[in-house]
Enzyme design. Sequence first.
Site, PDB file in Angstrom:
ATOM      1  N   GLU A  25      -3.976   7.590   2.611  1.00 54.84           N
ATOM      2  CA  GLU A  25      -3.571   6.629   3.650  1.00 54.84           C
ATOM      3  C   GLU A  25      -2.248   6.003   3.241  1.00 54.84           C
ATOM      4  OE1 GLU A  25      -6.248   3.533   4.830  1.00 54.84           O
ATOM      5  OE2 GLU A  25      -7.966   4.887   4.864  1.00 54.84           O
ATOM      6  N   GLU A  44     -12.291   3.441   0.009  1.00 54.93           N
ATOM      7  CA  GLU A  44     -11.990   2.054  -0.357  1.00 54.93           C
ATOM      8  C   GLU A  44     -13.237   1.221  -0.615  1.00 54.93           C
ATOM      9  OE1 GLU A  44      -9.242   0.444   2.509  1.00 54.93           O
ATOM     10  OE2 GLU A  44      -7.831   2.090   2.281  1.00 54.93           O
TER      11      GLU A  44
HETATM   12  O1  IFM Z   1      -7.175   0.458   8.955  1.00 56.04           O
HETATM   13  C1  IFM Z   1      -7.339   0.389   7.582  1.00 56.04           C
HETATM   14  C2  IFM Z   1      -8.246   1.493   7.096  1.00 56.04           C
HETATM   15  O2  IFM Z   1      -9.487   1.464   7.724  1.00 56.04           O
HETATM   16  C3  IFM Z   1      -8.468   1.384   5.601  1.00 56.04           C
HETATM   17  N1  IFM Z   1      -7.233   1.247   4.898  1.00 56.04           N
HETATM   18  C4  IFM Z   1      -6.266   0.305   5.374  1.00 56.04           C
HETATM   19  C5  IFM Z   1      -6.025   0.508   6.864  1.00 56.04           C
HETATM   20  C6  IFM Z   1      -4.992  -0.502   7.379  1.00 56.04           C
HETATM   21  O3  IFM Z   1      -5.438  -1.803   7.195  1.00 56.04           O
END
Ligand code: IFM
Length: 472
Positions: free
Chosen positions: A375, A177
């Site tokens: 994720e 990210e």
């Molecule tokens: O916890 C975060 C993660 O570190 C990166 N993506 C989103 C998740 C939830 O906010």
Amino acid sequence: MLDGKPEIWGQATGVLNFPQRFLWGASTASYQVEGGVTEGGRGPSIWDVFTGLPGKIQDGATGEVACDHFHRYPEDVTIMADLGLPAYRFSVSWSRVMPDGKTVSQQGLDHYRRLVDELRGRDIEPVLTLYHWDLPQALEDEGGWRSRETADHFAAYAATVHQALGDRVNQWTTINEPFCAAFLGYGSGIHAPGHTDPAAALTAAHHLLLAHGKAMRELRAQSAPGQEFSLALNFSPALADGHGPEHAEAARKFDGIHNRFFLDPVLGKGYPDDVLADVAHVGGLESAIQDGDLATISAPIDWLGVNYYAPTRVAPLDDPHAPSNCPLPGLRGMDVLPPRGRLTAFGWEQTPGSLTELLRWLNWHTGGLPLIVAENGAAFEDSVDPDDRIHDPDRVTYLAEHLRAVHAAIDGGADVRGYLVWSLLDNFEWSMGYSKRFGIVHVDFETQRRRLKDSALFYRDVIARNAVPAGV
Ligand code: IFM
């Protein structure tokens, strides 16, 4: 090991089978779970410093102890094995491996070698992310991601970790990210290092992508057969609030800076022209781009990590130059609207259909690149019941719906090869501290006791059956 199946399987009208060899797993990130921030020779990261600043983190929380995964990883790997997790996605803390960002710490490398060996000993595939936002503070002191040199330091760090672990890790992700690292860290300032300078945010974004490209070059040069290299981007599809060109334009602007700005250069398409026009008045980007950078950034990847939680609703403003309520660089003439429908405890809306559309759009836009949902998950208010169990039906529903959404995308032709739930453990949720629990495994932060939530039991069955219940 707890037993007991959440109702959802019993009520299912059928099952949706996933492809053979679909990669199931769970994700975490170093600063969010490790703790042990002064142990094993680790140097300070920007998150150690940022969490020490007053008022930045809810309840003054820090990652000093977090889930104590630094010490408790053997117990956590046992939990993964009990759940039948085929893969564990974790990140390496740069400042553990290079306390000043440049000098190698053997102790740090040894820690990750032990973790990887523990995983391999349980037949769990390590999926290693090199950067999940915890820049060594020493590099931030030299400009951090505003400085082009940080990209070179990152490439050297990537090469070092690969030299140490390349004989036992096959799945590599460079950066997680870059949107958050750049725009939240240098633009809105809600993440470390906490700067509020939109031009610096664009410079940082370019340097993060450049770092990815430079690291890809090092990783490919050292690559062994069977290894795969990737980048993980967070996507939030823009949902227009109405019909007509103004609404479409609002969605275009948000989608441009949030999604395509990071994706297109990696695909070799360069920064999108419309986004370059949107951010031209901000500065910080054109001056950062040097000859050859876009070729470096577009080094081919083997799969794209897709991080998805929720879409974003947008609407046009009457004045196309009016400031937006959304603090992303260059956004004008549009606002972000409140989410609708069922919300998670974070206030994010639950719209699984947007995940299907995203994956199908990515399949088309990338020309069929393999995708892994790196994720996806949700925070809810969990509590331990008198029976010592954590019944989290909302998370079970969220996961079931989003897995069906992934299945629908595969049905529609997208080459989705895996799903890694966020997160294995409740953990340090950045500016929200420990108030938002994303884990399928509950962590009591007083005692560090782990308890499986119903969602973990549900996910265990999904993995065992390689299928999700079709509907209830
Ligand atoms: O916890 C975060 C993660 O570190 C990166 N993506 C989103 C998740 C939830 O906010």
